[in-house]
Scaffold this active site. Structure first.
Site: not given
Length: 279
Positions: A81, A118, A135
């Site tokens: 991420c 994250h 995301d």
């Protein structure tokens, strides 16, 4: 002033947009519209795999834009991420979206407090009051952005997710993203809307790439997501998940480099392949 300090932005002006769009196969309009946002996220999450192999191979994970473009775009590798998200933020900023970094606490149904490790994005469009959660660095979608509305439930090609707004331990507003698994709903991660910047991602990246408590320093991990299936390699366990089913099998270590190339699109050079395949 914050707007005079480039550290508050995502360096979109320095991005090779043509190279990025070629990498993910996006041929749509380059304008800050909902349609473009949906197309960009779908193209990114189905083209750029999730992986932690550089950590396992003993290398650092730089987050500057030239390094991210070299690895994820030019060399057609993947990342996790903290690599995906700044690159995607630069793309969105370059096209004209409003982009704010956020950090989430990955739970996956654990039911206990975990660190905020994250990276996700809050995205807005010019002249549009809606707010979107993007995301792209989780490894398993979402295929498209999700409008940030309490109770919003979406179905992207059979992959179902739901957003809920609630209160945290100290009374702060906390959002939870739930995902539908073959055996029921679980909470994926929790986040607040406190803005985060690349310097914050650098700190989080240091932990996940160097700490002995981070799962990313312990074993190789890769994910490839398509509209039809999620492929996950966790050390020597290969899991294939579809919206309504899951299959699990073990693989031989010697077969890992070929599996990474054929299933995940991650092609390693001879030396790195040999290192990963060694018993």
């Amino acid at each position: 002033m914050p707007d005079a300090d480039p550290s508050y932005g995502w360096h979109g002006d320095d991005l090779d947009l043509d190279a990025y769009l070629g990498r993910v196969g996006f041929t749509g309009e380059r304008a800050p519209t909902p349609e473009t946002l949906r197309g960009l996220q779908r193209a990114h999450v189905t083209s750029v795999p999730f992986e932690n192999l550089e950590i396992i191979l003993g290398r650092p994970i730089p987050l500057d834009l030239p390094s991210l473009q070299d690895k994820l775009v030019r060399r057609r590798r993947g990342g996790y991420c903290y690599e995906h998200t700044p690159l995607f933020a630069a793309v969105l900023e370059r096209i004209g979206y409003g982009v704010t970094g956020l950090q989430a606490r990955v739970s996956m149904g654990a039911g206990k407090l975990r660190p905020a490790t994250h990276a996700v994005l809050r995205v807005t469009l010019p002249g549009d009051d809606r707010v979107w959660l993007c995301d792209v660095g989780f490894g398993s979608g979402p295929l498209e952005p999700i409008e940030l509305v309490d109770g919003n439930e979406v179905d992207f090609d059979g992959w179902r997710l739901r957003l809920e707004r609630g209160a945290g331990y100290s009374g702060e507003e906390v959002w939870t993203l739930h995902q539908r698994e073959p055996d029921g709903w679980i909470d994926r991660h929790h986040f607040t809307l406190e803005p985060k910047y690349l310097v914050d991602y650098v700190v989080g990246n240091h932990y996940v790439s160097t700490s002995a408590r981070s799962p990313f320093t312990a074993r190789p991990y890769a994910q490839k997501f398509t509209a039809e299936a999620l492929y996950q390699l966790d050390d020597l366990t290969l899991t294939v998940t579809r919206p309504d089913a899951r299959e699990v099998r073990e693989v031989r270590r010697a077969d890992v480099p070929a599996l990474l190339a054929e299933t995940f699109g991650i092609v390693l050079d001879e030396a790195d392949a040999a290192k990963l395949a060694a018993e």
